[in-house]
Design an enzyme around this catalytic site. Sequence first.
Site, PDB file in Angstrom:
ATOM      1  N   TYR A   1     -13.431 -28.623 -21.222  1.00 27.48           N
ATOM      2  CA  TYR A   1     -12.102 -28.503 -21.827  1.00 27.48           C
ATOM      3  C   TYR A   1     -11.580 -29.894 -22.149  1.00 27.48           C
ATOM      4  O   TYR A   1     -11.618 -30.786 -21.309  1.00 27.48           O
ATOM      5  CB  TYR A   1     -11.136 -27.789 -20.876  1.00 27.48           C
ATOM      6  CG  TYR A   1      -9.746 -27.605 -21.458  1.00 27.48           C
ATOM      7  CD1 TYR A   1      -9.519 -26.706 -22.500  1.00 27.48           C
ATOM      8  CD2 TYR A   1      -8.665 -28.352 -20.982  1.00 27.48           C
ATOM      9  CE1 TYR A   1      -8.243 -26.531 -23.035  1.00 27.48           C
ATOM     10  CE2 TYR A   1      -7.387 -28.185 -21.515  1.00 27.48           C
ATOM     11  CZ  TYR A   1      -7.181 -27.273 -22.535  1.00 27.48           C
ATOM     12  OH  TYR A   1      -5.923 -27.116 -23.063  1.00 27.48           O
TER      13      TYR A   1
ATOM     14  N   ASP B   1     -14.356 -37.840 -21.372  1.00 30.12           N
ATOM     15  CA  ASP B   1     -13.018 -37.300 -21.173  1.00 30.12           C
ATOM     16  C   ASP B   1     -12.712 -37.402 -19.685  1.00 30.12           C
ATOM     17  O   ASP B   1     -13.120 -36.560 -18.890  1.00 30.12           O
ATOM     18  CB  ASP B   1     -12.958 -35.854 -21.659  1.00 30.12           C
ATOM     19  CG  ASP B   1     -11.547 -35.275 -21.504  1.00 30.12           C
ATOM     20  OD1 ASP B   1     -10.726 -35.895 -20.792  1.00 30.12           O
ATOM     21  OD2 ASP B   1     -11.286 -34.210 -22.088  1.00 30.12           O
TER      22      ASP B   1
ATOM     23  N   LYS C   1      -3.173 -37.162 -17.205  1.00 30.28           N
ATOM     24  CA  LYS C   1      -2.907 -36.740 -15.838  1.00 30.28           C
ATOM     25  C   LYS C   1      -2.517 -37.887 -14.883  1.00 30.28           C
ATOM     26  O   LYS C   1      -1.387 -38.346 -14.939  1.00 30.28           O
ATOM     27  CB  LYS C   1      -4.079 -35.898 -15.333  1.00 30.28           C
ATOM     28  CG  LYS C   1      -4.190 -34.613 -16.199  1.00 30.28           C
ATOM     29  CD  LYS C   1      -5.011 -33.496 -15.658  1.00 30.28           C
ATOM     30  CE  LYS C   1      -4.794 -32.260 -16.535  1.00 30.28           C
ATOM     31  NZ  LYS C   1      -5.950 -31.743 -17.225  1.00 30.28           N
TER      32      LYS C   1
HETATM   33  C1  LIG Z   1      -5.982 -31.385 -18.774  1.00 36.43           C
HETATM   34  C2  LIG Z   1      -7.119 -31.862 -19.592  1.00 36.43           C
HETATM   35  C3  LIG Z   1      -6.962 -32.198 -20.943  1.00 36.43           C
HETATM   36  C4  LIG Z   1      -5.699 -31.943 -21.694  1.00 36.43           C
HETATM   37  O1  LIG Z   1      -4.622 -32.680 -21.228  1.00 36.43           O
HETATM   38  P1  LIG Z   1      -3.119 -32.159 -21.513  1.00 36.43           P
HETATM   39  O2  LIG Z   1      -2.273 -33.269 -20.997  1.00 36.43           O
HETATM   40  O3  LIG Z   1      -2.977 -30.863 -20.804  1.00 36.43           O
HETATM   41  O4  LIG Z   1      -2.991 -32.002 -22.995  1.00 36.43           O
HETATM   42  C5  LIG Z   1      -8.031 -32.768 -21.600  1.00 36.43           C
HETATM   43  N1  LIG Z   1      -9.208 -32.976 -20.977  1.00 36.43           N
HETATM   44  C6  LIG Z   1      -9.396 -32.654 -19.691  1.00 36.43           C
HETATM   45  C7  LIG Z   1     -10.707 -32.948 -19.044  1.00 36.43           C
HETATM   46  C8  LIG Z   1      -8.366 -32.068 -18.966  1.00 36.43           C
HETATM   47  O5  LIG Z   1      -8.574 -31.692 -17.691  1.00 36.43           O
END
Ligand SMILES: *Cc1c(COP(=O)(O)O)cnc(C)c1O
Length: 419
Positions: free
Chosen positions: A120, A215, A243
């Site tokens: 994701y 990511d 985050k």
């Molecule tokens: C949470 C998450 C996102 C998206 O971040 P948001 O601040 O919710 O838009 C992207 N990549 C990873 C791996 C994530 O866990």
Amino acid sequence: MRAYRAVGGKPPFIARGEGAWVWDVDGTRYLDLVCSWGPLILGHRPPSVVEALRRQLEKGWTYGAPTEGEVRLAAMVCERMPSIEMLRLVSSGTEAAMSAVRLARAVTGRPKLLKFAGGYHGHADSLLVDAGSGVATLGIPATPGVTAGTSQDTLVARFNSLADVEMALAQWPGQVAAVIVEPVAGNMGVVPPEPGFLEGLRRLTRDEGSLLIFDEVITGFRLARGGAQELYGVAPDLTCLGKVLGGGLPIGAYGGRRDIMEQVAPAGPVYQAGTLSGNPLAVAAGLATLEALDAAGYQQLEQAGDRAASAIRTAATAADVAVTVNRVGSMLTPFFTSHPVRDYDTAKRADAAQFGSWFRRLRQNGVLLPPSQFEASFVSTAHDEEALAFFETRLAGSFDDLTVGSTASQTTAKSIASA
Ligand SMILES: *Cc1c(COP(=O)(O)O)cnc(C)c1O
């Protein structure tokens, strides 16, 4: 993602949080293993972050102009992650990943993107194909609103399969702009990279002239001071952050090699901007959060994660329930399966209905987990002796006689299995 469709029941409405705990509007206290889905690495309301926010509030919270704070935060990120020579602050992880992909396409002049099933990267169109997190939890196979053209440019490989990646790159020579990967998968539940996987991605992308994008929106500053790239010793071309970077306020960032980042406007032609990018409040919280994370903090996170995972294993074993707990540092997922979980297919073999039943029991016992089999639970530095001992106590007996609960959760489990 906050609804309880996959586990049954109604979500508690939270009134406040402190340390490792949250209280709902009825005054019920819960041990919090959601931690806002990852950002709260110091727990709720750590004093240094409260103080930093208070100080910034006195001075205003957005100016649409450069501030010293954002430069200090950027320097702190570059120092911790040497692969990042230059970076751009944005407002969310979604924006970070979306912008990194656009940049990769622009600098390589290639259209395609390779991601991993169950990975994701936020909800940008091209990244929703075979996505994890809420998409996996709800068993949504493909998202309406994403055009076939967009989906066609996204190739999907199995996590931990270098053979898949090799095959995809061979099938589309000179076409793949980037491989984007969560170096430790967190959105199909926690799945660590097998030895050699990340190194292999580095080699294959370099040979093919594609960029490697890590990511690290979850793993950045969580798994180590320098994130997963420090822990595994593999340097990507671009990194996405979010985050923990904002300590619970909205922020994101993407950055990497200087020659690539210099293509972002206004230095280069690739446009990207945001009204609230580098928001001073978020930057203040981020600075205070990163400053608080010293070596002792990471050791504490490792120990808390280990103790939480061991406690789950012990309780499951006592009840003779097959559970595979995957954990890296302070992120963990108990999968209801006796098999190893190494990719999205093996994650989906877990019994989501049984997870739902266990989830409801723990909630009754005063413990809040993310409401899905396919998410990571988190511990923070606020998960102290009292919190962990509480968790152990409440786990005792939690696996006994798990009934496969409501029809709702059974239906969801079935739709996940068939997705
Ligand atoms: C949470 C998450 C996102 C998206 O971040 P948001 O601040 O919710 O838009 C992207 N990549 C990873 C791996 C994530 O866990």
